[in-house]
Structure formats: C-alpha cells, structure tokens
Design a protein around this motif. Structure first.
Motif, PDB file in Angstrom:
ATOM      1  N   GLU A 104      -0.097   3.357  -9.901  1.00 56.30           N
ATOM      2  CA  GLU A 104      -1.543   3.276 -10.062  1.00 56.30           C
ATOM      3  C   GLU A 104      -2.135   2.075  -9.342  1.00 56.30           C
ATOM      4  O   GLU A 104      -3.225   2.135  -8.805  1.00 56.30           O
ATOM      5  N   ASN A 105      -1.430   0.948  -9.341  1.00 60.99           N
ATOM      6  CA  ASN A 105      -1.984  -0.293  -8.796  1.00 60.99           C
ATOM      7  C   ASN A 105      -1.460  -0.637  -7.415  1.00 60.99           C
ATOM      8  O   ASN A 105      -1.739  -1.722  -6.907  1.00 60.99           O
ATOM      9  N   SER A 106      -0.705   0.226  -6.803  1.00 61.14           N
ATOM     10  CA  SER A 106      -0.198  -0.012  -5.457  1.00 61.14           C
ATOM     11  C   SER A 106      -1.307   0.261  -4.444  1.00 61.14           C
ATOM     12  O   SER A 106      -1.984   1.279  -4.500  1.00 61.14           O
ATOM     13  N   ARG A 107      -1.470  -0.651  -3.522  1.00 60.94           N
ATOM     14  CA  ARG A 107      -2.464  -0.492  -2.449  1.00 60.94           C
ATOM     15  C   ARG A 107      -1.772  -0.678  -1.112  1.00 60.94           C
ATOM     16  O   ARG A 107      -1.810  -1.756  -0.519  1.00 60.94           O
ATOM     17  N   PRO A 108      -1.108   0.362  -0.593  1.00 60.10           N
ATOM     18  CA  PRO A 108      -0.349   0.186   0.644  1.00 60.10           C
ATOM     19  C   PRO A 108      -1.215  -0.142   1.851  1.00 60.10           C
ATOM     20  O   PRO A 108      -0.742  -0.732   2.815  1.00 60.10           O
ATOM     21  N   GLU A 109      -2.486   0.200   1.805  1.00 60.20           N
ATOM     22  CA  GLU A 109      -3.343  -0.102   2.959  1.00 60.20           C
ATOM     23  C   GLU A 109      -3.612  -1.599   3.106  1.00 60.20           C
ATOM     24  O   GLU A 109      -4.045  -2.054   4.154  1.00 60.20           O
ATOM     25  N   PHE A 110      -3.330  -2.385   2.068  1.00 59.69           N
ATOM     26  CA  PHE A 110      -3.534  -3.824   2.144  1.00 59.69           C
ATOM     27  C   PHE A 110      -2.251  -4.589   2.465  1.00 59.69           C
ATOM     28  O   PHE A 110      -2.272  -5.800   2.535  1.00 59.69           O
TER      29      PHE A 110
END
Length: 123
Positions: free
Chosen positions: A98-104
């Motif tokens: 839920e909290n993973s932001r691979p674009e960052f």
C-alpha cells in the motif's frame, strides 16, 4: 431468473434506461443553454440595443433551466456509488504494498562520485 450473483436482470435494464434518460436530459439542458446564448447574441444585434444592455430575463430563466437539466441528467446518469472503505480489496494487500511508491525511487545519485573524490572512510 437472475444472473450469476443472484440479482435480477431487470435491474440492469432499469439502470441502462435511467442512464439513457439522464443523457437525454443532459442534452436537453445543453440545447437550452445554446439557445440562451443564441438569444443573447440575437438580442445584442437588434437595432437600438447597445452592448452594455443586459440580456432579457428569459435568457436568465433559460440558463437556470439548462443548469438544472444538466445537473439532474448528470445525477441520473451516474453509476451506483461505491463504499468509501474498500474492505476485501484492502485486506489482501500488505502495508508495504500500500505504501510503496516505486516512481519515487531514484538510483542515479552522486554516491560513486563522492566515493571517488573523498575515498571510502568506512574502513
């Protein structure tokens, strides 16, 4: 008779009919709005009227009626609202998913250049 979920098939036809009715009411509202605009342009081009004059009251009534028609058409055409809490869907996902932001994630940083310049002081 029903579909795989046990819901009657008539509900689908009713919602399709309501969506079609909503679309017609929306198009009616847009047609009224275009007519109000045309009436305003026609009024401004009449001899003896200046640009500063306000349009006649029927234009205001038409704009209000067009707004109401398009708003009602949009509300009738809208799908059934979903619940705010996604119970089953959110229970399947972990906290990290839920909290993973691979674009960052950024890997082109200055680490190698800093290591060459200042050396490896960790040893």
């Amino acid at each position: 008779r029903g579909d795989a979920d046990g819901q009657p098939q008539q509900d689908l036809r009713v919602s399709t009919t309501m969506a079609g009715t909503g679309a017609y009411v929306q198009y009616l509202g847009l047609a009224i709005l275009f007519h109000a605009g045309y009436s305003t342009i026609h009024y401004k081009n009449l001899p003896g009227t200046s640009v500063e004059n306000l349009p006649p009251a029927d234009v205001y009534v038409e704009v209000l009626l067009a707004f109401i028609c398009t708003m009602i058409g949009s509300l009738v055409k809208a799908n059934k609202l979903q619940p705010v809490r996604g119970g089953a869907e959110s229970l399947k996902r972990t906290f990290d998913m839920e909290n993973s932001r691979p674009e960052f994630q950024y890997f082109a940083h200055k680490g190698k250049a800093m290591k060459k310049r200042y050396g490896d002081k960790s040893t």
